[in-house]
Design a protein around this motif. Structure first.
Motif, PDB file in Angstrom:
ATOM      1  N   ARG A   1       0.850  -1.177   0.000  1.00  0.00           N
ATOM      2  CA  ARG A   1       0.000   0.000   0.000  1.00  0.00           C
ATOM      3  C   ARG A   1       0.893   1.236   0.000  1.00  0.00           C
ATOM      4  N   SER A   2       0.348   2.350  -0.446  1.00  0.00           N
ATOM      5  CA  SER A   2       1.062   3.619  -0.363  1.00  0.00           C
ATOM      6  C   SER A   2       0.897   4.138   1.059  1.00  0.00           C
ATOM      7  N   VAL A   3       1.944   3.975   1.842  1.00  0.00           N
ATOM      8  CA  VAL A   3       1.899   4.322   3.262  1.00  0.00           C
ATOM      9  C   VAL A   3       2.370   5.760   3.449  1.00  0.00           C
ATOM     10  N   ARG A   4       1.590   6.540   4.167  1.00  0.00           N
ATOM     11  CA  ARG A   4       1.870   7.971   4.289  1.00  0.00           C
ATOM     12  C   ARG A   4       2.220   8.419   5.708  1.00  0.00           C
ATOM     13  N   HIS A   5       2.432   7.444   6.583  1.00  0.00           N
ATOM     14  CA  HIS A   5       2.879   7.793   7.932  1.00  0.00           C
ATOM     15  C   HIS A   5       3.612   6.589   8.500  1.00  0.00           C
ATOM     16  N   TYR A   6       4.825   6.845   9.014  1.00  0.00           N
ATOM     17  CA  TYR A   6       5.682   5.760   9.496  1.00  0.00           C
ATOM     18  C   TYR A   6       6.000   5.922  10.974  1.00  0.00           C
ATOM     19  N   THR A   7       6.397   4.811  11.590  1.00  0.00           N
ATOM     20  CA  THR A   7       6.956   4.870  12.933  1.00  0.00           C
ATOM     21  C   THR A   7       8.392   5.394  12.813  1.00  0.00           C
ATOM     22  N   ASN A   8       9.044   5.602  13.950  1.00  0.00           N
ATOM     23  CA  ASN A   8      10.426   6.089  13.906  1.00  0.00           C
ATOM     24  C   ASN A   8      11.448   4.959  13.849  1.00  0.00           C
ATOM     25  N   GLU A   9      10.974   3.728  13.596  1.00  0.00           N
ATOM     26  CA  GLU A   9      11.892   2.582  13.495  1.00  0.00           C
ATOM     27  C   GLU A   9      12.688   2.658  12.191  1.00  0.00           C
ATOM     28  N   PRO A  10      14.001   2.664  12.248  1.00  0.00           N
ATOM     29  CA  PRO A  10      14.795   2.739  11.020  1.00  0.00           C
ATOM     30  C   PRO A  10      14.822   1.400  10.295  1.00  0.00           C
ATOM     31  N   ILE A  11      15.111   1.466   9.014  1.00  0.00           N
ATOM     32  CA  ILE A  11      15.322   0.250   8.224  1.00  0.00           C
ATOM     33  C   ILE A  11      16.820  -0.055   8.250  1.00  0.00           C
ATOM     34  N   PRO A  12      17.230  -1.270   8.609  1.00  0.00           N
ATOM     35  CA  PRO A  12      18.662  -1.597   8.596  1.00  0.00           C
ATOM     36  C   PRO A  12      19.283  -1.337   7.220  1.00  0.00           C
ATOM     37  N   ASP A  13      20.499  -0.826   7.222  1.00  0.00           N
ATOM     38  CA  ASP A  13      21.169  -0.522   5.959  1.00  0.00           C
ATOM     39  C   ASP A  13      21.244  -1.737   5.041  1.00  0.00           C
ATOM     40  N   ALA A  14      21.473  -2.902   5.607  1.00  0.00           N
ATOM     41  CA  ALA A  14      21.603  -4.115   4.793  1.00  0.00           C
ATOM     42  C   ALA A  14      20.301  -4.413   4.047  1.00  0.00           C
ATOM     43  N   VAL A  15      19.171  -4.115   4.687  1.00  0.00           N
ATOM     44  CA  VAL A  15      17.879  -4.346   4.039  1.00  0.00           C
ATOM     45  C   VAL A  15      17.683  -3.366   2.888  1.00  0.00           C
ATOM     46  N   VAL A  16      18.001  -2.092   3.105  1.00  0.00           N
ATOM     47  CA  VAL A  16      17.867  -1.093   2.042  1.00  0.00           C
ATOM     48  C   VAL A  16      18.764  -1.453   0.864  1.00  0.00           C
ATOM     49  N   GLU A  17      19.991  -1.857   1.162  1.00  0.00           N
ATOM     50  CA  GLU A  17      20.926  -2.213   0.097  1.00  0.00           C
ATOM     51  C   GLU A  17      20.413  -3.402  -0.718  1.00  0.00           C
ATOM     52  N   GLU A  18      19.842  -4.390  -0.047  1.00  0.00           N
ATOM     53  CA  GLU A  18      19.329  -5.551  -0.771  1.00  0.00           C
ATOM     54  C   GLU A  18      18.104  -5.185  -1.598  1.00  0.00           C
ATOM     55  N   CYS A  19      17.244  -4.328  -1.071  1.00  0.00           N
ATOM     56  CA  CYS A  19      16.072  -3.895  -1.829  1.00  0.00           C
ATOM     57  C   CYS A  19      16.493  -3.096  -3.066  1.00  0.00           C
ATOM     58  N   LEU A  20      17.506  -2.259  -2.922  1.00  0.00           N
ATOM     59  CA  LEU A  20      18.023  -1.514  -4.074  1.00  0.00           C
ATOM     60  C   LEU A  20      18.621  -2.469  -5.102  1.00  0.00           C
ATOM     61  N   ARG A  21      19.327  -3.489  -4.646  1.00  0.00           N
ATOM     62  CA  ARG A  21      19.882  -4.476  -5.577  1.00  0.00           C
ATOM     63  C   ARG A  21      18.776  -5.155  -6.372  1.00  0.00           C
ATOM     64  N   LEU A  22      17.698  -5.511  -5.691  1.00  0.00           N
ATOM     65  CA  LEU A  22      16.575  -6.143  -6.372  1.00  0.00           C
ATOM     66  C   LEU A  22      15.894  -5.168  -7.325  1.00  0.00           C
ATOM     67  N   GLY A  23      15.865  -3.886  -6.950  1.00  0.00           N
ATOM     68  CA  GLY A  23      15.308  -2.887  -7.851  1.00  0.00           C
ATOM     69  C   GLY A  23      16.051  -2.837  -9.169  1.00  0.00           C
ATOM     70  N   LEU A  24      17.370  -2.958  -9.112  1.00  0.00           N
ATOM     71  CA  LEU A  24      18.187  -2.880 -10.325  1.00  0.00           C
ATOM     72  C   LEU A  24      18.065  -4.118 -11.216  1.00  0.00           C
ATOM     73  N   LEU A  25      17.358  -5.141 -10.743  1.00  0.00           N
ATOM     74  CA  LEU A  25      17.132  -6.329 -11.566  1.00  0.00           C
ATOM     75  C   LEU A  25      15.905  -6.172 -12.458  1.00  0.00           C
ATOM     76  N   ALA A  26      15.284  -5.020 -12.435  1.00  0.00           N
ATOM     77  CA  ALA A  26      14.090  -4.788 -13.258  1.00  0.00           C
ATOM     78  C   ALA A  26      14.436  -4.862 -14.737  1.00  0.00           C
ATOM     79  N   PRO A  27      13.483  -5.291 -15.559  1.00  0.00           N
ATOM     80  CA  PRO A  27      13.720  -5.286 -17.008  1.00  0.00           C
ATOM     81  C   PRO A  27      13.888  -3.861 -17.510  1.00  0.00           C
ATOM     82  N   ASN A  28      14.682  -3.708 -18.543  1.00  0.00           N
ATOM     83  CA  ASN A  28      14.895  -2.370 -19.102  1.00  0.00           C
ATOM     84  C   ASN A  28      15.274  -2.482 -20.566  1.00  0.00           C
ATOM     85  N   SER A  29      14.862  -1.496 -21.334  1.00  0.00           N
ATOM     86  CA  SER A  29      15.019  -1.520 -22.788  1.00  0.00           C
ATOM     87  C   SER A  29      16.486  -1.608 -23.197  1.00  0.00           C
TER      88      SER A  29
END
Length: 255
Positions: A34-62
């Motif tokens: 869902r498009s979430v518009r309010h968050y708690t103050n809990e941070p996302i671990p750097d390792a999780v953000v890095e892995e999500c970004l890696r998966l983002g770069l696996l998207a198909p592209n022209s």
């Protein structure tokens, strides 16, 4: 073997079997995003953000030109200013993580070089693949100084299209921007689904001052901010309403 890469699959000796996936778990990720518009103050671990970004770069592209950049804003000062440039909307103001997703049509040659180097190191690369990246890609995405070649390319394709099936673009700065933006949006969806699968939520935002955001990140004029994605743990106030969708018959056409 035909040298036309469009009409025949190249005879490259590579095989990657399909992996068995759990469709039920995938459905859960899609339906719970869902498009979430309010968050708690809990941070996302750097390792999780890095892995999500890696998966983002696996998207198909022209043409595998990867005309994107993702700016994970970690500087506290820049993060605060970025939240202000996002109009201080709750989806930005309360988010521990902000990622600026940038389309880079001006860097198509970077992607071209990545592929040229890769295929030049393979002995089994067909001539059609070399021709694609050495000749066709510069013709399609290159427009010369000040985009001077764009109208001539458009005119040539118009007349050729009267006699044969042919791609109708992209042409010029606006065409390349549209191409790169579509590709970047695919990666954005990958990124948001990755956050959801990791137990976090996100919101794609278009409400921001692009001029100030580009200045903050020192982006050139050829770059364009596709969206800014906030991410974090949703709070009880994170979802404003139930998901509203029209009847599928309005959007899905069987022809």
């Amino acid at each position: 073997m035909s040298d036309n890469i469009f009409s025949k699959a190249p005879d490259i000796l590579y095989s990657e079997p399909a992996v068995e996936c759990d469709f039920g778990e995938f459905t859960k990720v899609i339906e719970s995003r869902r498009s979430v518009r309010h968050y708690t103050n809990e941070p996302i671990p750097d390792a999780v953000v890095e892995e999500c970004l890696r998966l983002g770069l696996l998207a198909p592209n022209s043409s595998n030109l990867q005309p994107w950049e993702f700016y994970w804003v970690k500087s506290p000062d820049k993060l605060q200013r970025l939240k202000e440039y996002c109009l201080n909307q709750p989806a930005a103001r309360t988010a521990p993580t902000l990622i600026v997703c940038v389309a880079r049509p001006d860097l198509w040659q970077r992607g071209q070089k990545i592929n040229q180097i890769y295929f030049s190191n393979r002995q089994d690369t067909p001539k059609s693949v070399h021709a694609y990246y050495n000749k066709l890609v510069p013709f399609v995405y290159g427009n010369g100084p000040l985009n001077i070649l764009a109208p001539f390319k458009s005119l040539a394709v118009f007349f050729l299209g009267m006699f044969r099936v042919i791609p109708r673009g992209p042409f010029g700065r606006s065409g390349n921007l549209l191409w790169a933006t579509k590709t970047t949006a695919l990666a954005c969806e990958n990124l948001m689904l990755a956050f959801r699968a990791a137990g976090y939520d996100s919101c794609p935002m278009e409400g921001f001052d692009e001029v100030r955001v580009k200045k903050l990140l020192n982006l050139p004029s050829g770059a364009a901010v596709t969206m800014i994605i906030s991410a974090g743990k949703r709070s009880e106030k994170g979802i404003y309403a139930e998901r509203i969708r029209g009847s599928q018959d309005l959007f899905i056409k069987k022809v």
